[in-house]
Design an enzyme around this catalytic site. Structure first.
Site, PDB file in Angstrom:
ATOM      1  N   GLU A 276      -3.668  -5.391  -8.590  1.00  0.00           N
ATOM      2  CA  GLU A 276      -2.419  -4.776  -8.138  1.00  0.00           C
ATOM      3  C   GLU A 276      -1.549  -5.876  -7.540  1.00  0.00           C
ATOM      4  OE1 GLU A 276      -2.019  -0.844  -6.423  1.00  0.00           O
ATOM      5  OE2 GLU A 276      -1.429  -1.781  -4.518  1.00  0.00           O
TER       6      GLU A 276
ATOM      7  N   ASP B  27      -7.658  -5.708  -0.338  1.00  0.00           N
ATOM      8  CA  ASP B  27      -6.228  -5.475  -0.160  1.00  0.00           C
ATOM      9  C   ASP B  27      -5.504  -6.686   0.432  1.00  0.00           C
ATOM     10  OD1 ASP B  27      -3.896  -4.012  -0.185  1.00  0.00           O
ATOM     11  OD2 ASP B  27      -4.323  -2.943   1.675  1.00  0.00           O
TER      12      ASP B  27
END
Length: 420
Positions: free
Chosen positions: A192, A81
């Site tokens: 992402e 992330d």
């Protein structure tokens, strides 16, 4: 036990775990209420790893150990992330992550929306070389799949160039590095793109340009996180007008379907139960939700129930650290809005005040407790304190059933709301 894989366009949910002990509870919640939802159990940002003094290998190893212990054998992803540098990519790829969240926020001009015309023009001249795409959109009108229309007017294009020009360059560069690294490993991957960490919402013009440009550059985009309207503070429910959120979300979903399709991603998704149903419906099932700190807060609930004196110490410590630690978070809780532990002698009232009472809170209402936000924001200080962290971890290892039970209850509410 299943292996880490890519999740594609299926609805997916990221269970962040800052302690390495939460996966059994996450799996229990998924089994209870997560039918049709693909999980990510190994998920942590580089910033969180730094604050918790963990490595990518530890995050991955803890998640896989938890999965093995539960016998879970379904598909699962692993999210590296908020990656900002090639080194971030290298470290997480080596550890087995296959879902890479690119965070170009260091290259975003977060003040672009507040520039007056003269300042904007000056900044545009400085950013012009970073926006070679401007002419291809000027005066265009694009009809989206769901009937909405994006109109590209020059002032909006200039503001987009100032705000996101360098960020688009950085994101595409990092995506090329990811592709190179993963080609050498010989493993599939997905990306992402996070553009949510800005003061002002992402406009439809900005969303369209960013997604169009990164897709043209070959990015394997599976999901994108815009800055949605309203406030997405840590540890509490959504703050904003639900009808405005739904209307804006429909436009973003239309762009994602037109250009992709790719999923829309909801960051700071913890405890945002009031918007989950809207989010799932408006995206037509093309969604990803990311949670992180809420599993830490539920760990503190275990402490509250098994060692209330330690819970009081953690609260006092967190209150002392809050004003410093809140600098890197979007939060509004004030210390004077919640009494210190010494004024709450009843353990049940202490837990309710600082962690909320989910047993009586309907999912459609959610939480807005300032105590919960204070504890969420200070997790890094607690988890790097040489006195408190060992005691916290001892309670959790001595009472794994309680931790699994509170996590199952907590996340079942999240997953059920997403399917309402």
């Amino acid at each position: 036990m299943s292996a880490i894989t890519t999740l594609g366009l299926e609805p997916s949910f990221g269970f962040g775990d800052r302690l390495g002990l939460a996966t059994p509870g996450h799996v229990a919640a998924l089994r209870k209420s997560g039918a049709g939802i693909r999980p990510i159990f190994a998920q942590q940002s580089i910033r969180e790893m730094t604050r918790t003094q963990r490595t990518p290998e530890q995050v991955m190893g803890d998640a896989l150990a938890g999965v093995k212990a539960t016998g879970y054998d379904g598909a699962m992803g692993a999210d590296a992330d908020h990656l900002k540098t090639p080194d971030d990519v290298d470290r997480t790829a080596r550890a087995g992550f296959r879902f890479f969240t690119i965070d170009p926020s260091d290259h975003v001009d977060g003040q672009a929306d507040s520039h007056d015309a003269d300042t904007l023009e000056q900044q545009f001249q400085n950013a012009r070389d970073h926006a070679p795409w401007l002419e291809q959109y000027q005066n265009k009108r694009v009809k989206l799949t769901l009937g909405a229309e994006v109109v590209f007017e020059l002032p909006a294009l200039k503001r987009a160039a100032v705000k996101y020009g360098r960020a688009i360059e950085h994101a595409t560069s990092l995506a090329r590095h990811i592709d190179s690294v993963m080609a050498k490993i010989g493993a599939p991957y997905e990306i992402e793109l996070s553009i949510d960490e800005t003061p002002q919402p992402t406009t439809v013009v900005e969303h369209y340009i960013i997604a169009d440009q990164v897709l043209r550059a070959g990015m394997k985009l599976v999901s994108l996180s815009p800055r949605f309207v309203g406030d997405f503070e840590k540890g509490v429910d959504y703050k904003g007008d639900l009808s405005s959120f739904e209307s804006s979300l429909a436009d973003h979903a239309a762009i994602a379907r037109t250009l992709g399709p790719y999923k829309l991603s909801l960051h700071s998704g913890s405890d945002k139960l009031s918007i989950y149903g809207i989010f799932a419906r408006a995206t037509g099932g093309l969604w990803h939700v990311k949670t992180a700190g809420t599993s830490y807060l539920e760990a503190l609930r275990v402490v509250a129930r098994h060692d209330v004196n330690l819970f009081r110490k953690i609260i006092d410590f967190s209150r002392d650290r809050y004003e410093r630690d809140r600098a890197t978070y979007h939060v509004s809780a004030r210390l004077d809005a919640v009494p210190p532990p010494a004024q709450l002698p009843d353990p049940r009232q202490l837990e309710k005040t600082y962690l909320g009472d989910w047993s009586t809170t309907p999912p459609a209402t959610g939480l807005s407790d300032p105590g919960r936000q204070i504890l969420h924001t200070t997790f890094g200080s607690v988890l790097t304190d040489s006195a408190l962290k060992p005691l916290l971890m001892q309670i959790l290892t001595e009472h794994p059933a309680t931790y699994r039970e509170v996590l199952e209850d907590h996340f079942s509410r999240h997953l059920s709301a997403l399917q309402a």
